[in-house]
Design a protein around this motif. Structure first.
Motif, short mmCIF file in Angstrom:
data_model
loop_
_atom_site.label_atom_id
_atom_site.label_comp_id
_atom_site.label_asym_id
_atom_site.label_seq_id
_atom_site.Cartn_x
_atom_site.Cartn_y
_atom_site.Cartn_z
N GLN A 127 -1.76 1.19 -11.29
CA GLN A 127 -1.27 0.64 -10.03
C GLN A 127 -0.05 -0.22 -10.25
O GLN A 127 0.84 -0.29 -9.40
CB GLN A 127 -2.36 -0.17 -9.33
CG GLN A 127 -3.50 0.67 -8.79
CD GLN A 127 -4.47 -0.15 -7.96
OE1 GLN A 127 -4.42 -1.37 -7.98
NE2 GLN A 127 -5.36 0.52 -7.26
N ARG A 142 0.83 -1.21 0.00
CA ARG A 142 0.00 0.00 0.00
C ARG A 142 0.86 1.25 0.00
O ARG A 142 2.08 1.20 0.08
CB ARG A 142 -0.90 0.00 1.24
CG ARG A 142 -1.78 -1.22 1.39
CD ARG A 142 -2.89 -1.26 0.36
NE ARG A 142 -3.78 -0.12 0.50
CZ ARG A 142 -4.79 -0.09 1.36
NH1 ARG A 142 -5.03 -1.11 2.15
NH2 ARG A 142 -5.56 0.98 1.43
N GLU A 189 -3.04 10.40 -6.63
CA GLU A 189 -3.42 9.04 -6.99
C GLU A 189 -2.68 8.66 -8.24
O GLU A 189 -2.83 9.29 -9.28
CB GLU A 189 -4.94 8.96 -7.22
CG GLU A 189 -5.78 9.16 -5.99
CD GLU A 189 -5.71 7.97 -5.04
OE1 GLU A 189 -6.07 8.14 -3.86
OE2 GLU A 189 -5.28 6.88 -5.47
N GLU A 190 -1.86 7.62 -8.14
CA GLU A 190 -1.07 7.19 -9.29
C GLU A 190 -1.85 6.21 -10.16
O GLU A 190 -2.69 5.45 -9.68
CB GLU A 190 0.24 6.53 -8.84
CG GLU A 190 1.25 7.47 -8.19
CD GLU A 190 1.02 7.59 -6.70
OE1 GLU A 190 -0.04 7.13 -6.22
OE2 GLU A 190 1.89 8.13 -6.01
N ASP A 191 -1.51 6.24 -11.40
CA ASP A 191 -2.14 5.35 -12.37
C ASP A 191 -1.10 5.00 -13.43
O ASP A 191 -0.41 5.90 -13.91
CB ASP A 191 -3.34 6.06 -13.00
CG ASP A 191 -3.92 5.29 -14.16
OD1 ASP A 191 -3.87 5.81 -15.30
OD2 ASP A 191 -4.38 4.15 -13.94
N SER A 250 8.69 0.78 -6.76
CA SER A 250 7.42 1.50 -6.69
C SER A 250 7.70 2.99 -6.76
O SER A 250 8.68 3.47 -6.20
CB SER A 250 6.69 1.16 -5.40
OG SER A 250 6.27 -0.18 -5.39
N THR A 303 2.75 3.46 -8.00
CA THR A 303 2.75 2.58 -9.17
C THR A 303 3.92 1.62 -9.02
O THR A 303 5.05 2.06 -8.82
CB THR A 303 2.91 3.37 -10.48
OG1 THR A 303 1.75 4.17 -10.71
CG2 THR A 303 3.13 2.43 -11.66
N THR A 304 3.62 0.32 -9.11
CA THR A 304 4.68 -0.68 -9.03
C THR A 304 5.14 -1.01 -10.44
O THR A 304 4.37 -1.49 -11.26
CB THR A 304 4.17 -1.96 -8.34
OG1 THR A 304 3.78 -1.62 -7.00
CG2 THR A 304 5.28 -3.00 -8.26
N LYS A 331 -0.78 6.17 -3.60
CA LYS A 331 -0.64 4.74 -3.32
C LYS A 331 0.45 4.09 -4.15
O LYS A 331 0.83 2.95 -3.89
CB LYS A 331 -1.97 4.04 -3.54
CG LYS A 331 -3.04 4.49 -2.56
CD LYS A 331 -4.36 3.78 -2.78
CE LYS A 331 -5.40 4.28 -1.78
NZ LYS A 331 -6.72 3.64 -1.99
#
Lengths: 114, 110
Positions: free
Chosen positions: B9, A42, B5-7, B86, B104-105, B102
């Motif tokens: 994920q 998370r 908010e990343e995009d 990440s 981005t991996t 949160k």
């Protein structure tokens, strides 16, 4: 150069036990200090931040507390751990005077509450 | 609280390809920062872009900021396996703190 230390690196504690995590910064004065928690897979949750000795701001009401007894020391504590307290705890610091707060992170403490 | 908010994920690419990740945020900011986290480690600051900047470069990194759309993008060109990590965007909070997304991996396979 500045360095930030956290200990312990890993910790396994039973539910209901106390907690004390320590963070110290070297090579700078009057830093802003921060505690974050990261649950598995998370993002980071800001828990506490401090702009000076004895000045603590709490972002999340919970059974954790923070203290800053010295300028470059930041302690995260709990009187009774919960299972939900498990996670990766990160301490960070930033310069106080820059106005834009780039943060520098410690290596983290992996806490498992059993 | 405002939050980036990343995009996406998660993102999987081959070595040599470019990787693009996006960040959206909610309120006006004076800067936006990108950080990288290797597995099990602390975060490392990558790049900061101020609100009066549209684009910024650092080595193989290119960051853009569109304040009208409240969005930023991080482009990593010619990805390497060592870029596997990440990536988080962070926006200012309460004048002295940051709020992180949160993440981005990114997985880069050789």
């Amino acid at each position: 150069s500045q360095t930030i230390h956290q200990w312990p690196a890993t910790l396994v504690q039973p539910v209901g036990s106390p907690l004390s995590l320590e963070c110290t910064v070297e090579g700078t004065s009057n830093p802003n200090l921060y505690w974050y928690r990261q649950a598995a897979g998370r993002g980071l949750q800001l828990l506490f931040y401090s702009v000076g000795i004895g000045q603590i701001s709490s972002e999340v009401p919970q059974n954790l507390s923070a203290s800053r007894p010295q300028d470059r020391q930041f302690i995260l504590s709990s009187k009774k751990l919960l299972l939900s307290d498990s996670g990766f705890y990160l301490c960070a610091w930033s310069e106080r005077t820059s106005g834009i707060y780039e943060q520098y992170f410690g290596p983290g403490t992996r806490l498992t509450v059993t | 609280s405002q939050q980036g908010e990343e995009d996406p994920q998660a993102l999987s690419i081959q070595e040599g390809e470019n990787a693009t990740m996006n960040c959206s945020y909610k309120t006006s900011i004076n800067n936006l920062q990108w950080y990288r986290q290797n597995s099990g480690r602390g975060l490392v600051h990558l790049i900061l872009i101020r609100s009066n900047e549209r684009e910024k470069h650092s080595g193989r990194l290119r960051v853009t900021l569109d304040t009208s759309k409240k969005s930023s993008s991080l482009l990593i060109t010619a990805s390497r396996a060592a870029d596997t990590a990440s990536y988080f965007c962070a926006t200012p909070w309460a004048s002295t703190a940051l709020i992180f997304g949160k993440g981005t991996t990114l997985s880069v396979s050789s």
